[in-house]
Design an enzyme around this catalytic site. Sequence first.
Site, PDB file in Angstrom:
ATOM      1  N   SER A   1      30.723  51.616  50.323  1.00  0.00           N
ATOM      2  CA  SER A   1      29.859  50.535  50.533  1.00  0.00           C
ATOM      3  C   SER A   1      28.463  50.434  51.621  1.00  0.00           C
ATOM      4  O   SER A   1      28.325  49.619  51.356  1.00  0.00           O
ATOM      5  CB  SER A   1      30.408  49.588  50.391  1.00  0.00           C
ATOM      6  OG  SER A   1      31.201  49.293  48.860  1.00  0.00           O
TER       7      SER A   1
ATOM      8  N   LYS B   1      24.796  50.346  50.805  1.00  0.00           N
ATOM      9  CA  LYS B   1      24.288  48.937  50.338  1.00  0.00           C
ATOM     10  C   LYS B   1      23.401  48.227  51.117  1.00  0.00           C
ATOM     11  O   LYS B   1      22.352  47.845  51.423  1.00  0.00           O
ATOM     12  CB  LYS B   1      25.474  47.967  49.565  1.00  0.00           C
ATOM     13  CG  LYS B   1      26.225  48.233  48.935  1.00  0.00           C
ATOM     14  CD  LYS B   1      27.330  46.935  48.372  1.00  0.00           C
ATOM     15  CE  LYS B   1      28.084  47.772  47.195  1.00  0.00           C
ATOM     16  NZ  LYS B   1      29.734  47.515  47.048  1.00  0.00           N
TER      17      LYS B   1
ATOM     18  N   SER C   1      30.146  42.691  49.523  1.00  0.00           N
ATOM     19  CA  SER C   1      30.075  43.865  49.084  1.00  0.00           C
ATOM     20  C   SER C   1      30.210  43.962  46.919  1.00  0.00           C
ATOM     21  O   SER C   1      30.529  45.464  46.266  1.00  0.00           O
ATOM     22  CB  SER C   1      31.639  45.314  50.071  1.00  0.00           C
ATOM     23  OG  SER C   1      30.804  46.516  49.384  1.00  0.00           O
TER      24      SER C   1
ATOM     25  N   LYS D   1      27.695  45.668  57.831  1.00  0.00           N
ATOM     26  CA  LYS D   1      28.046  46.552  56.366  1.00  0.00           C
ATOM     27  C   LYS D   1      29.333  46.996  56.672  1.00  0.00           C
ATOM     28  O   LYS D   1      29.588  48.148  57.693  1.00  0.00           O
ATOM     29  CB  LYS D   1      27.482  47.416  55.793  1.00  0.00           C
ATOM     30  CG  LYS D   1      27.808  47.351  53.905  1.00  0.00           C
ATOM     31  CD  LYS D   1      27.817  46.101  53.168  1.00  0.00           C
ATOM     32  CE  LYS D   1      28.439  46.102  52.344  1.00  0.00           C
ATOM     33  NZ  LYS D   1      30.227  45.910  52.161  1.00  0.00           N
TER      34      LYS D   1
END
Length: 350
Positions: A44, A47, A99, A200
């Site tokens: 993730s 992202k 997320s 993140k």
Amino acid sequence: MLAVALLIPVKAEAVSARRAYVLDAVSGRELFSRNADERSLIASTTKIMTALIVCEQCNVLDRMRIPKEAVGIEGSSMYLKEGEVLTLQELLYGLMLSSGNDAAVALAIYCGGTVEGFAELMNDKARILGLTGTHFENPNGLDSPGHYSTARDLAVLAAYAMKNPIFYKTVSAKNVKVGERYLTNHNKLLWRLEGADGVKTGFTKAAGRILVSSATRQGRRIIGVTIDAPDDWNDHCRLLNEGFARYQDRQIVQAGQCVGTLDVLGGDSGRIQVLAAEDFSYALAEEECPMLVLPGPGFVYAPAVEGADAGFAYVLINGSAIGKVPVVYGATVEQEAEEQKGFWQRILKH
């Protein structure tokens, strides 16, 4: 055997990550590196690029109706419902705090027309940023053989993205309300690490635990990346704290400061000072002593004009260039008058 290059004095066994990179975002200086150019799945943390493109190319106050293609996506989710209407900013919160893989697909469709079209935008941006070890196939980071990056590339991407005020506002938020949803940021460093303001988390079984972090103290930002790190929260606390403690921003040269002199050939004055045209600062350890070097032959031909471009002075640490400073001439030196030239100079000219 892991290849380790330690600039931050943290014992190798104290960092659990198989791949790691720490970057001073202001100076661009590498502070720690371990297998930083080894390509891997990034889950993730993908992202980061998804959010960046939306922040740069869309009005985040725009509203979109959620299509059925963005509902029920596997993995982490903000649980979008077909037909509900949300702003892009609300979807960004769902993307970066929760997320949401569904939020990633919704944003990709809005911004790129299709998921495939959005992936092209992601790869275009990666090329622009010089991320040579990176390729994207989707906006959410679901495992795919052609979807990968490196610790170094993720750090460069994060450092760039954190300059965007909308991106920064999004990833630094701890809690937000989106309609009836209460979203809490998965990034525990926002509560644990002084100055933490992003970025993140990521995890899949194949990729392991991945974390991209940012912290800012006294105007300095340090970016940390770990890939396949069982103890990532502690890895980042150790690495970023040591980065702030060991390295401090120091002004190496000030605009107007003399950085050297040059001989002037054919001029009415033998030497001329060369001055820095702007300030230059860099993150330095206490024991480091930078040097300023003027490249070239060590002379110029007259005339030389005060304030005119004189090229660059290079800043060296331990013989390696860490940057360059534009320089200008500190005075005007006119060409030597004809009657002042010697006999042989006049003969050779003709």
